[in-house]
Design an enzyme around this catalytic site. Structure first.
Site, mmCIF file in Angstrom:
data_model
loop_
_atom_site.group_PDB
_atom_site.id
_atom_site.type_symbol
_atom_site.label_atom_id
_atom_site.label_comp_id
_atom_site.label_asym_id
_atom_site.label_seq_id
_atom_site.Cartn_x
_atom_site.Cartn_y
_atom_site.Cartn_z
ATOM 1 N N GLY A 153 1.296 -1.625 4.752
ATOM 2 C CA GLY A 153 1.765 -2.820 5.429
ATOM 3 C C GLY A 153 0.754 -3.851 5.866
ATOM 4 N N GLY A 154 -0.388 -4.024 5.198
ATOM 5 C CA GLY A 154 -1.272 -5.141 5.495
ATOM 6 C C GLY A 154 -1.618 -5.249 6.971
ATOM 7 C CB THR B 11 -0.861 -0.003 1.291
ATOM 8 O OG1 THR B 11 -1.569 -1.226 1.388
ATOM 9 C CG2 THR B 11 -1.848 1.137 1.332
#
Length: 523
Positions: A419-420, A337
């Site tokens: 970062g999920g 992202t």
């Protein structure tokens, strides 16, 4: 009153694009569009018009509002082998909403500049070239192994091999796409010539996405979630994002501070740091357990999240935390992202996040348009009985979430990260360091971090701590039952964070040393 304009982005060229727009009289929305399009060029592994976005926007004197600019699953999923693939046309199952979001944000908050002015920084960099970052170089190598294809190599390789760090990359196809959008308008993405080109390419590759699916993709405005704390009010996006999880973790941190009633100096001691970190890690488990079981695009979901964020439930969640580490929940999603923030001279503030999910998304790259299509469908659950199961026209659970806080002194903090799984954790780390430990904004972002579970580029579900943090607290965490391991300080997978603190007519901006970013306050 006049505000001090500022931008922050995870690549310095994107931050410079935003700075240029603000200096030219553009507003914060326009600055974010310029930064997002520039990041689509210089960080093409992380974002692209072929992905999604979420906005949290605050205009002084009004309530923050959210904009859901995410795509949805194709209308026809017959014969789709969902759950069996990670790359390629079999995971190009959701449309892309980012450009629709650019359009909707400009309609509600119109600026002074033309689309040509907003997109010109991205067009110039794509046409004339930019230096390849180490992050991009590593992602090129990874996708060359994961999903090699002629189209990908044609667009992103230097002849027959990936570009090296420092090489100059040119992307003429995406330059032409941005030129076309600037001339024909953002609606061309969903219903014009560009939509037809992308739909035809997806069809030829074997994706079920049709031109009709693209036409039906439209960003929409929504109410932001709210959390009351001792520092002020925190806001984030509701379902289907994990914004509720981000607020949940901060809410439990707030419970710790208000219940423990320690002096400020305590939180700077090793004992105070250890207590806060253990509580935050356990709060992540509490928030993620619910997220993994319940989060979906259901209309009832936001109501359930709001209940979880009330003082009674937060206290129950906090008191359930014991001295010993609890089991880690079922594995959640990973993701890649970009987050960016901007404030303009009129005080309009934007927290914006945009993504194609994994590095280079599905791996499908249209060589004619330069568009990289997302694999966001992997956010769906492959259990057909799960609330987040894949269904035609539905949105999957999103790791994306753009936070914003209005603090008790009426100043505003916009912050975020990529970062999920790491996004809610890094957001909480920034608040812990900045508002509880009272680090400077730059030091709060640079301070050593932890990461529980998977994130971009990592497959292990253990607790990773940057080396300097592990050396201080690792032994105690291991004694408490945490599966803790050390990782390099400033490793990129801990996220690319950024923030802007807006106080009266003074702004402070910061970026992450783990990224290629820049934070610029306009004097």
């Amino acid at each position: 009153m006049a505000y001090q304009a500022a931008v922050t982005a995870p690549h310095f060229l994107a931050a410079q694009s935003g700075e240029k727009i603000l200096k030219s009289g553009g507003n914060a929305i326009e600055a974010c569009i310029a930064m997002a399009s520039t990041l689509s060029v210089v960080y093409p592994h992380m974002t692209n018009p072929g992905g999604d976005g979420f906005w949290l926007i605050h205009k002084p004197g009004e309530m923050p509002v959210g904009l859901n600019a995410a795509g949805h699953a194709a209308a026809n999923l017959d014969g789709v082998e969902f759950g069996d693939h990670l790359r390629g046309p079999k995971v190009a199952l959701t449309t892309a909403g980012a450009v629709s979001g650019w359009n909707e944000a400009l309609i509600r908050y119109p600026g002074q500049l033309t689309l040509s002015q907003l997109l010109s920084p991205a067009i110039d960099l794509a046409r004339n070239g930019f230096p390849v970052s180490e992050s991009l170089h590593n992602a090129l190598i990874k996708l060359a192994v994961d999903y090699p294809s002629k189209d990908f190599s044609k667009v992103f390789f230097n002849g027959s091999k990936p570009y090296e760090t420092g090489d100059i990359m040119k992307l003429p196809a995406i330059a032409n796409t941005f030129r076309d959008l600037s001339e024909r308008g953002f609606s061309d993405w969903s219903s014009g010539e560009l939509a037809k080109k992308n739909a035809d390419y997806l069809y030829k590759q074997g994706s079920p996405i049709t031109i009709r699916d693209l036409e039906k993709t439209k960003a929409f405005w929504c109410e932001a979630l709210e959390l009351e704390t001792i520092w002020g009010k925190f806001y984030n996006m509701g379902a289907p994002t994990q914004g509720g999880s981000s607020l949940n973790i901060i809410g439990i941190l707030n419970q710790l501070v208000t219940t423990t009633t320690k002096p400020k100096s305590f939180w700077l001691t090793q004992q105070g740091e250890q207590l806060a970190l253990h509580t935050l890690i356990e709060a992540v488990k509490i928030a993620f357990n619910w997220r993994n079981e319940q989060l979906s695009d259901s209309t009832d979901c936001d109501g359930d999240i709001k209940l979880r964020l009330n003082a009674t439930q937060l206290n129950e969640q906090f008191t359930s935390i014991s001295e010993q580490a609890q089991a880690w929940p079922n594995p959640g999603p990973t993701g890649d992202t970009v987050w960016m923030g901007a404030v303009d001279k009129n005080g309009l503030a934007v927290s914006y996040i945009q993504s194609i999910y994994w590095e280079f998304g599905s791996g499908l790259v249209n060589p004619e348009t330069g568009v990289v299509w997302n694999n966001r469908c992997l956010g769906f659950n492959n259990n057909p009985e799960h609330p987040n199961s894949i269904k035609p026209g539905h949105q999957p659970m999103h790791t994306l979430n753009p936070p914003l806080a209005i603090l008790d002194d009426n100043s505003r903090l916009i912050y975020g990260t990529m970062g999920g799984e790491g996004q809610p954790q890094t957001q909480a780390a920034i608040i812990w360091r900045y508002l509880l430990q009272e680090f400077s904004l730059s030091n709060a972002i640079a301070a050593p971090r932890w990461l529980l579970g998977k994130t971009w580029g990592k497959s292990q579900d253990n607790l990773k701590l940057e080396q300097s943090l592990y050396e201080r607290l690792g032994t105690k965490l291991l004694e408490q039952g945490h599966d803790a391991v050390a990782a390099a300080d400033f490793a990129e997978f801990f996220g690319h964070a950024g923030a802007i603190h807006i106080k009266d007519n003074d702004s402070t901006a910061a970026t992450d040393p783990r990224s290629d970013g820049a934070a610029i306050v306009i004097k």
